[in-house]
Motif scaffolding. Structure first.
Motif, PDB file in Angstrom:
ATOM      1  N   SER A 151       1.069  -1.229   0.063  1.00  0.00           N
ATOM      2  CA  SER A 151       0.120  -0.016   0.080  1.00  0.00           C
ATOM      3  C   SER A 151       0.785   1.434   0.064  1.00  0.00           C
ATOM      4  O   SER A 151       2.083   1.271   0.404  1.00  0.00           O
ATOM      5  CB  SER A 151      -0.843   0.111   1.202  1.00  0.00           C
ATOM      6  N   SER A 152       0.223   2.326  -0.309  1.00  0.00           N
ATOM      7  CA  SER A 152       1.233   3.559  -0.435  1.00  0.00           C
ATOM      8  C   SER A 152       1.462   3.965   1.039  1.00  0.00           C
ATOM      9  O   SER A 152       2.680   4.573   1.257  1.00  0.00           O
ATOM     10  CB  SER A 152       0.469   4.667  -1.211  1.00  0.00           C
ATOM     11  N   LYS A 186       4.363   8.813   5.818  1.00  0.00           N
ATOM     12  CA  LYS A 186       4.180  10.326   6.298  1.00  0.00           C
ATOM     13  C   LYS A 186       3.160  10.852   5.918  1.00  0.00           C
ATOM     14  O   LYS A 186       2.512  10.641   4.965  1.00  0.00           O
ATOM     15  CB  LYS A 186       5.551  10.937   5.879  1.00  0.00           C
ATOM     16  N   SER A 187       2.764  11.798   7.013  1.00  0.00           N
ATOM     17  CA  SER A 187       1.405  12.704   6.583  1.00  0.00           C
ATOM     18  C   SER A 187       0.189  11.849   6.110  1.00  0.00           C
ATOM     19  O   SER A 187      -0.196  12.026   5.108  1.00  0.00           O
ATOM     20  CB  SER A 187       1.731  13.953   5.468  1.00  0.00           C
ATOM     21  N   PRO A 188      -0.289  10.952   7.085  1.00  0.00           N
ATOM     22  CA  PRO A 188      -1.431  10.232   6.354  1.00  0.00           C
ATOM     23  C   PRO A 188      -2.723  11.014   6.278  1.00  0.00           C
ATOM     24  O   PRO A 188      -2.890  11.965   7.087  1.00  0.00           O
ATOM     25  CB  PRO A 188      -1.588   9.077   7.468  1.00  0.00           C
ATOM     26  N   GLY A 189      -3.307  10.710   5.306  1.00  0.00           N
ATOM     27  CA  GLY A 189      -4.585  11.480   4.997  1.00  0.00           C
ATOM     28  C   GLY A 189      -4.240  12.776   4.093  1.00  0.00           C
ATOM     29  O   GLY A 189      -5.019  13.312   3.503  1.00  0.00           O
ATOM     30  N   PHE A 201     -10.842   9.465   5.038  1.00  0.00           N
ATOM     31  CA  PHE A 201     -11.195   8.690   3.665  1.00  0.00           C
ATOM     32  C   PHE A 201      -9.834   8.242   2.854  1.00  0.00           C
ATOM     33  O   PHE A 201      -9.528   7.232   2.354  1.00  0.00           O
ATOM     34  CB  PHE A 201     -12.132   9.219   2.875  1.00  0.00           C
ATOM     35  N   ARG A 202      -8.922   9.306   2.728  1.00  0.00           N
ATOM     36  CA  ARG A 202      -7.449   9.383   1.905  1.00  0.00           C
ATOM     37  C   ARG A 202      -6.930   8.359   2.660  1.00  0.00           C
ATOM     38  O   ARG A 202      -6.038   7.631   2.073  1.00  0.00           O
ATOM     39  CB  ARG A 202      -7.116  10.613   1.589  1.00  0.00           C
ATOM     40  N   ALA A 203      -6.637   8.499   3.891  1.00  0.00           N
ATOM     41  CA  ALA A 203      -5.834   7.692   4.865  1.00  0.00           C
ATOM     42  C   ALA A 203      -6.168   6.097   4.826  1.00  0.00           C
ATOM     43  O   ALA A 203      -5.269   5.279   4.512  1.00  0.00           O
ATOM     44  CB  ALA A 203      -5.882   7.807   6.217  1.00  0.00           C
TER      45      ALA A 203
END
Length: 229
Positions: free
Chosen positions: A40-41, A47-50, A88-90
């Motif tokens: 997964s990315s 770093k900087s989740p989301g 959601f992005r996280a």
């Protein structure tokens, strides 16, 4: 185990759903071969989740250069009140994504090829049954293209949140309108965190340009003729 295998047999019964397809950049193939894994990315860059990636980023992971794609700009009004856009992005970044049909993945190849005409892209085809069996507890299903940015969000009948990802074990037991309830509704297959031993499931490699791929996979190379640029 019998229930697990029955669910997977149901999902892969159609001749058009015997495989799962993963989209990546050709430049990532060497790292995938050497690591024999898909990550997964978030696993590659926690770093900087989301936080939104506005453009693709090249990350050094275990001495390998891996490029992770940018996030599309999802309108805030597409997000369900139970979540935030950052949450959601996280959630997206914690999964490895697969398409259940070649047609769906081809659309993604078309989009990226137009957007980045100088870049070479690849699609990896995997045996769906063995991949799902060996990652059963980590698999989730989506009824929608989760990372998309709809042109007309006000016309969409759904809103995005982590709840749109249905654990494979719950297929056909949850019917809330947001998750798939039949095989034809499965738009995406996600695997949490990582997939190891990808060579065990790999069936073919498709590329959109006549270029060399890693030696280990050369015998599996197939040129996707209608996508050559």
């Amino acid at each position: 185990m019998e229930n697990n295998e029955h669910t997977i047999a149901t999902i892969t019964k159609s001749k058009n759903r015997k495989s799962l397809f993963h989209f990546t950049r050709v430049r990532n193939l060497q790292a995938i071969v050497q690591l024999d894994a898909l990550f997964s990315s978030y696993k590659i860059n926690p770093k900087s989740p989301g936080k939104r990636r506005e453009e693709a980023q090249e990350i050094n992971y275990s001495e390998h250069a891996i490029t992770i794609n940018a996030h599309l700009r999802i309108p805030e009004r597409m997000i369900d009140p139970s979540s935030t856009l950052e949450q959601f992005r996280a959630c997206l970044d914690r999964h490895v994504f697969f398409w259940p049909t070649l047609k769906d993945c081809q659309k993604m190849m078309d989009t990226y090829s137009r957007r980045e005409p100088d870049e070479a892209f690849a699609v990896l085809e995997f045996d769906a049954t063995s991949l799902l069996i060996n990652h059963y507890s980590a698999v989730k299903l989506s009824k929608y293209d989760s990372g998309s940015s709809p042109r007309f969000p006000n016309n969409c009948s759904y809103r995005k949140s982590p709840d749109m990802f249905l654990p494979l074990r719950s297929f056909r037991t949850v019917t809330n309108g947001t998750v798939p309830t039949k095989v034809s509704e499965i738009k995406e297959v996600l695997i949490f965190d990582q997939v190891h031993n990808v060579s065990q499931y790999l069936q073919a490699v498709y590329v959109n340009k006549c270029i060399e791929i890693p030696e280990q996979w050369r015998e599996l190379k197939k040129l996707w003729s209608d996508l050559q640029v």
